[in-house]
Design a protein around this motif. Structure first.
Motif, PDB file in Angstrom:
ATOM      1  N   SER A 352      -4.078  20.957  26.365  1.00  0.00           N
ATOM      2  CA  SER A 352      -2.795  21.602  26.079  1.00  0.00           C
ATOM      3  C   SER A 352      -1.751  21.339  27.155  1.00  0.00           C
ATOM      4  O   SER A 352      -0.557  21.587  26.939  1.00  0.00           O
ATOM      5  CB  SER A 352      -2.988  23.115  25.914  1.00  0.00           C
ATOM      6  N   LEU A 353      -2.187  20.824  28.325  1.00  0.00           N
ATOM      7  CA  LEU A 353      -1.246  20.549  29.416  1.00  0.00           C
ATOM      8  C   LEU A 353      -0.796  19.092  29.449  1.00  0.00           C
ATOM      9  O   LEU A 353       0.136  18.743  30.175  1.00  0.00           O
ATOM     10  CB  LEU A 353      -1.879  20.918  30.764  1.00  0.00           C
ATOM     11  N   ARG A 354      -1.466  18.245  28.683  1.00  0.00           N
ATOM     12  CA  ARG A 354      -1.117  16.826  28.699  1.00  0.00           C
ATOM     13  C   ARG A 354       0.295  16.614  28.157  1.00  0.00           C
ATOM     14  O   ARG A 354       0.643  17.100  27.089  1.00  0.00           O
ATOM     15  CB  ARG A 354      -2.121  16.022  27.868  1.00  0.00           C
ATOM     16  N   GLY A 355       1.083  15.902  28.922  1.00  0.00           N
ATOM     17  CA  GLY A 355       2.454  15.638  28.525  1.00  0.00           C
ATOM     18  C   GLY A 355       3.412  16.771  28.825  1.00  0.00           C
ATOM     19  O   GLY A 355       4.631  16.638  28.598  1.00  0.00           O
ATOM     20  N   ARG A 356       2.878  17.880  29.350  1.00  0.00           N
ATOM     21  CA  ARG A 356       3.720  19.045  29.621  1.00  0.00           C
ATOM     22  C   ARG A 356       3.998  19.255  31.099  1.00  0.00           C
ATOM     23  O   ARG A 356       4.887  20.032  31.457  1.00  0.00           O
ATOM     24  CB  ARG A 356       3.083  20.316  29.049  1.00  0.00           C
ATOM     25  N   ILE A 357       3.203  18.612  31.960  1.00  0.00           N
ATOM     26  CA  ILE A 357       3.415  18.788  33.397  1.00  0.00           C
ATOM     27  C   ILE A 357       3.597  17.429  34.057  1.00  0.00           C
ATOM     28  O   ILE A 357       3.123  16.399  33.546  1.00  0.00           O
ATOM     29  CB  ILE A 357       2.251  19.558  34.065  1.00  0.00           C
ATOM     30  N   THR A 358       4.276  17.414  35.185  1.00  0.00           N
ATOM     31  CA  THR A 358       4.559  16.173  35.895  1.00  0.00           C
ATOM     32  C   THR A 358       3.333  15.688  36.662  1.00  0.00           C
ATOM     33  O   THR A 358       2.354  16.426  36.826  1.00  0.00           O
ATOM     34  CB  THR A 358       5.708  16.378  36.888  1.00  0.00           C
ATOM     35  N   ASP A 359       3.402  14.464  37.156  1.00  0.00           N
ATOM     36  CA  ASP A 359       2.305  13.924  37.960  1.00  0.00           C
ATOM     37  C   ASP A 359       2.079  14.769  39.206  1.00  0.00           C
ATOM     38  O   ASP A 359       0.938  15.010  39.606  1.00  0.00           O
ATOM     39  CB  ASP A 359       2.593  12.474  38.355  1.00  0.00           C
ATOM     40  N   GLU A 360       3.158  15.204  39.844  1.00  0.00           N
ATOM     41  CA  GLU A 360       3.007  16.027  41.042  1.00  0.00           C
ATOM     42  C   GLU A 360       2.348  17.361  40.711  1.00  0.00           C
ATOM     43  O   GLU A 360       1.536  17.871  41.488  1.00  0.00           O
ATOM     44  CB  GLU A 360       4.370  16.258  41.705  1.00  0.00           C
ATOM     45  N   GLN A 361       2.689  17.926  39.567  1.00  0.00           N
ATOM     46  CA  GLN A 361       2.054  19.173  39.146  1.00  0.00           C
ATOM     47  C   GLN A 361       0.568  18.961  38.854  1.00  0.00           C
ATOM     48  O   GLN A 361      -0.251  19.842  39.123  1.00  0.00           O
ATOM     49  CB  GLN A 361       2.770  19.743  37.917  1.00  0.00           C
ATOM     50  N   LYS A 362       0.235  17.788  38.327  1.00  0.00           N
ATOM     51  CA  LYS A 362      -1.174  17.472  38.079  1.00  0.00           C
ATOM     52  C   LYS A 362      -1.942  17.404  39.398  1.00  0.00           C
ATOM     53  O   LYS A 362      -3.060  17.925  39.500  1.00  0.00           O
ATOM     54  CB  LYS A 362      -1.303  16.137  37.340  1.00  0.00           C
ATOM     55  N   TRP A 363      -1.344  16.763  40.398  1.00  0.00           N
ATOM     56  CA  TRP A 363      -2.017  16.680  41.697  1.00  0.00           C
ATOM     57  C   TRP A 363      -2.167  18.059  42.318  1.00  0.00           C
ATOM     58  O   TRP A 363      -3.209  18.381  42.899  1.00  0.00           O
ATOM     59  CB  TRP A 363      -1.242  15.749  42.637  1.00  0.00           C
ATOM     60  N   ASP A 364      -1.149  18.884  42.193  1.00  0.00           N
ATOM     61  CA  ASP A 364      -1.246  20.235  42.743  1.00  0.00           C
ATOM     62  C   ASP A 364      -2.327  21.033  42.024  1.00  0.00           C
ATOM     63  O   ASP A 364      -3.063  21.803  42.658  1.00  0.00           O
ATOM     64  CB  ASP A 364       0.105  20.944  42.627  1.00  0.00           C
ATOM     65  N   LEU A 365      -2.458  20.816  40.710  1.00  0.00           N
ATOM     66  CA  LEU A 365      -3.467  21.518  39.930  1.00  0.00           C
ATOM     67  C   LEU A 365      -4.876  21.101  40.349  1.00  0.00           C
ATOM     68  O   LEU A 365      -5.821  21.895  40.284  1.00  0.00           O
ATOM     69  CB  LEU A 365      -3.255  21.258  38.436  1.00  0.00           C
ATOM     70  N   LYS A 366      -5.020  19.846  40.804  1.00  0.00           N
ATOM     71  CA  LYS A 366      -6.332  19.362  41.237  1.00  0.00           C
ATOM     72  C   LYS A 366      -6.836  20.091  42.481  1.00  0.00           C
ATOM     73  O   LYS A 366      -8.021  20.038  42.797  1.00  0.00           O
ATOM     74  CB  LYS A 366      -6.308  17.851  41.493  1.00  0.00           C
ATOM     75  N   ARG A 367      -5.949  20.787  43.181  1.00  0.00           N
ATOM     76  CA  ARG A 367      -6.356  21.560  44.340  1.00  0.00           C
ATOM     77  C   ARG A 367      -7.061  22.860  43.933  1.00  0.00           C
ATOM     78  O   ARG A 367      -7.702  23.505  44.752  1.00  0.00           O
ATOM     79  CB  ARG A 367      -5.151  21.884  45.221  1.00  0.00           C
ATOM     80  N   SER A 368      -6.924  23.236  42.669  1.00  0.00           N
ATOM     81  CA  SER A 368      -7.598  24.448  42.201  1.00  0.00           C
ATOM     82  C   SER A 368      -9.076  24.160  41.981  1.00  0.00           C
ATOM     83  O   SER A 368      -9.509  23.007  41.937  1.00  0.00           O
ATOM     84  CB  SER A 368      -6.959  24.953  40.901  1.00  0.00           C
ATOM     85  N   GLN A 369      -9.853  25.229  41.826  1.00  0.00           N
ATOM     86  CA  GLN A 369     -11.289  25.071  41.599  1.00  0.00           C
ATOM     87  C   GLN A 369     -11.597  24.773  40.142  1.00  0.00           C
ATOM     88  O   GLN A 369     -12.750  24.520  39.793  1.00  0.00           O
ATOM     89  CB  GLN A 369     -12.038  26.340  42.034  1.00  0.00           C
ATOM     90  N   GLY A 370     -10.587  24.796  39.282  1.00  0.00           N
ATOM     91  CA  GLY A 370     -10.761  24.371  37.907  1.00  0.00           C
ATOM     92  C   GLY A 370     -11.095  25.497  36.946  1.00  0.00           C
ATOM     93  O   GLY A 370     -10.845  26.675  37.203  1.00  0.00           O
ATOM     94  N   MET A 371     -11.675  25.099  35.824  1.00  0.00           N
ATOM     95  CA  MET A 371     -11.979  26.039  34.749  1.00  0.00           C
ATOM     96  C   MET A 371     -13.396  26.578  34.911  1.00  0.00           C
ATOM     97  O   MET A 371     -14.316  25.831  35.254  1.00  0.00           O
ATOM     98  CB  MET A 371     -11.879  25.326  33.395  1.00  0.00           C
ATOM     99  N   PRO A 372     -13.603  27.866  34.652  1.00  0.00           N
ATOM    100  CA  PRO A 372     -14.970  28.394  34.659  1.00  0.00           C
ATOM    101  C   PRO A 372     -15.832  27.638  33.646  1.00  0.00           C
ATOM    102  O   PRO A 372     -15.366  27.309  32.552  1.00  0.00           O
ATOM    103  CB  PRO A 372     -14.782  29.858  34.241  1.00  0.00           C
ATOM    104  N   VAL A 373     -17.077  27.335  34.020  1.00  0.00           N
ATOM    105  CA  VAL A 373     -17.960  26.635  33.090  1.00  0.00           C
ATOM    106  C   VAL A 373     -18.475  27.615  32.055  1.00  0.00           C
ATOM    107  O   VAL A 373     -18.578  28.827  32.296  1.00  0.00           O
ATOM    108  CB  VAL A 373     -19.133  25.949  33.825  1.00  0.00           C
ATOM    109  N   ASN A 374     -18.813  27.090  30.888  1.00  0.00           N
ATOM    110  CA  ASN A 374     -19.283  27.925  29.792  1.00  0.00           C
ATOM    111  C   ASN A 374     -20.547  28.672  30.205  1.00  0.00           C
ATOM    112  O   ASN A 374     -21.491  28.082  30.727  1.00  0.00           O
ATOM    113  CB  ASN A 374     -19.581  27.031  28.568  1.00  0.00           C
ATOM    114  N   GLY A 375     -20.551  29.972  29.971  1.00  0.00           N
ATOM    115  CA  GLY A 375     -21.690  30.804  30.342  1.00  0.00           C
ATOM    116  C   GLY A 375     -21.418  31.699  31.525  1.00  0.00           C
ATOM    117  O   GLY A 375     -22.199  32.611  31.810  1.00  0.00           O
TER     118      GLY A 375
END
Length: 552
Positions: A352-375
């Motif tokens: 849902s974020l593809r095409g909606r955020i800039t490259d710099e925003q993508k790099w900043d997002l990579k600093r997060s721990q990400g999405m909780p895994v299923n379970g």
């Protein structure tokens, strides 16, 4: 939140079939017998054998342990590097319904002795190169009845003060080559691992490991055409579950044996030679690997490679370097010894974020721990235990529960403060944004509390290493007579020269308010780290506790 178990209609499935970890290696050895396992030898060379070869030795290993009396509920310790024998024992010991004790060889003998005694380990297998560690441990581990030396040399050539030493390869030579694996209650202990600091025991079940394996393999998109290198020590947290995920996927396995953080060229060279596509490690290992890569005439092509990064948040500059120079993707993940460890993973960008955020925003997002895994269920709570909104700004303690999350510590009666309503209290401070991405901002014990406000030491550290002259940084709160605490920055520069404090404040400007800037910056040659590569902020706080009181 209810914890009541509701019984519906009984199913017709094989619910009696237990989730035993040995079935993972048995399946892959049968289906992909030709798949390779590459391992580093004691002399620093490399050799290889197949899944079929390994499984044959795993069977002999289990029978050899049985021959000396190891059985269900016994605890067997391992002192070894990421080696061929260590890999085999990952399956042989739990396959007998015994528990594999992961022994952190970097602990002090007294602490390692506590771990050995607290777990009731009666047998310890030790690599020949680690005999000095075992000999220092032995006086603190009177409960160990059998010491087994793993070496290719004959026992007559081994000099050791350990009592009643047994030669592992001699045991294997006479062991039965066939086995009827027991069906083990899946809630039985697979392995035991102890935390650092005041050691606390975490006992992982076969069921938890099995389900964690499925989540790990899915999160990294692992397949049989992958080559997986285990960089994270196998003596701590199952090397973050990568050995089991590799075997589940029937991937090629690369075992680098003993290496040192000061010379990671052996890791990079092996990645190139064996075409490694998945590896795990901490930024403290990945950074020297990148430093070495930059010395090569031709940068390696790691465009298929996923580097699972844990322990501390990787600097954005490090992630960019790996991607831009080699094509490798550093995948930031989150977990702890108590969580087996995978809790969240920053894999492919949410569709849902593809095409909606800039490259710099993508790099900043990579600093997060990400999405909780299923379970995994995650709550963010305030100091009173109230749930906070997932708005990307509200931050509180991270609480976790799931099928591979700890529910209690082993033989520890005073652990109630570590749990809340069925959730494990992580001690981490974090926030979750509206897209479901988790971002840790600090440890509760590490956040800087200044003038009634919180300052994230992690965010400040990552901002500091954005300065081209700064290689590493640590930020701790030290007591202050007026403001309760003030941030102190300790910095390792690229060339060993100091950087003017105005330049340091410059890289923080815009991200931090000026009142949050560190008043003092100390330039150091190295930063203390724990045995698993994390910054040892307890040491730093102790060293500099009087900094501001002395200045009065």
């Amino acid at each position: 939140m209810t914890t009541e178990i509701v019984q519906g209609l009984p199913s017709t499935h094989g619910d009696h079939y237990q989730l035993n970890t040995t079935t993972l290696i048995r399946h892959s050895a049968r289906t992909y017998p030709e798949q390779e396992i590459v391992y580093r030898t004691a002399d620093g060379g490399w050799d290889r054998y197949t899944y079929a070869d390994a499984y044959a030795r795993i069977i002999c290993s289990a029978n050899a342990l049985r021959s000396i009396g190891v059985g269900p509920a016994d605890v067997v310790g391992i002192l070894d590097w990421n080696s061929k024998r260590h890999f085999e024992l990952y399956w042989a010991i739990p396959g007998l319904a015994a528990a594999m004790l992961q022994m952190n060889l970097r602990l002090a003998p007294e602490d390692l002795g506590y771990v050995t005694g607290h777990s009731d380990a009666s047998v310890v297998l030790v690599d020949e190169s680690l005999l000095p560690v075992a000999e220092a441990l032995a006086p603190y581990a009177p409960g160990v009845k059998t010491w087994i030396v793993m070496t290719d040399k004959p026992l007559s050539e081994i000099a050791t003060s350990l009592p009643g030493v047994v030669h592992w390869e001699d045991l294997l030579a006479t062991a039965d080559s066939e086995i009827d694996w027991p069906v083990i209650d899946e809630t039985s202990t697979y392995s035991a691992c102890y935390t650092t600091g005041r050691p606390k025991g975490i006992y992982y079940s076969h069921r938890g490991i099995y389900l964690h394996t499925l989540a790990q393999a899915a999160g990294l998109g692992m397949r049989s055409d992958d080559a997986v290198m285990l960089i994270t020590p196998m003596f701590h947290g199952q090397s973050w579950g990568l050995p089991q995920a590799a075997v589940y996927s029937a991937a090629k396995v690369v075992l680098p044996g003993r290496y040192v953080a000061e010379d990671t060229s052996v890791l990079v060279d092996a990645m190139i030679t064996e075409q490694v596509t998945v590896a795990n490690g901490a930024p403290a290992i990945f950074q020297p690997m990148m430093d070495y890569i930059k010395t090569l005439d031709v940068a390696p092509d790691f465009s298929r490679t996923r580097l699972l990064s844990g322990a501390t948040e990787p600097a954005l500059s490090l992630m960019r370097d790996f991607y831009e120079i080699t094509g490798a993707d550093i995948i930031h993940a989150y977990g702890a010894t108590e969580t087996t460890p995978l809790v969240a993973i920053n894999g492919p960008l949410k569709p849902s974020l593809r095409g909606r955020i800039t490259d710099e925003q993508k790099w900043d997002l990579k600093r997060s721990q990400g999405m909780p895994v299923n379970g995994i269920d995650i709550r963010i709570v305030d100091a009173e235990g109230n749930d906070l909104p997932h708005d990307g700004t509200s931050q509180g303690e991270v609480l976790l529960r799931g099928p591979w999350i700890i529910e209690r510590y082993h033989k520890l009666d005073d652990d109630a403060d570590k749990f809340s309503g069925g959730y494990w209290r992580s001690g981490d401070v974090g926030r979750i944004d509206t897209n479901g991405y988790l971002k840790l901002t600090d440890r509760l014990k590490d956040v800087v509390k200044s003038g009634g406000e919180w300052i994230s030491s992690i965010d400040m550290e990552n901002a500091l290493v954005g300065h081209p002259k700064i290689k590493e940084a640590a930020v701790v709160g030290v007591p202050h007579p007026k403001w309760q605490e003030r941030p102190l920055a300790l910095v390792v520069t690229v060339d060993g020269t100091e950087v003017d404090i105005t330049e340091i404040h410059g890289v923080l400007d815009g991200t931090f308010a000026k009142w949050q800037f560190p008043d003092t910056v100390l330039f150091v040659d190295a930063l203390p780290r724990t045995s698993v590569g994390k910054l040892d902020k307890k040491v730093l706080r102790s060293r500099h506790a009087d900094l501001y009181t002395e200045k009065r």
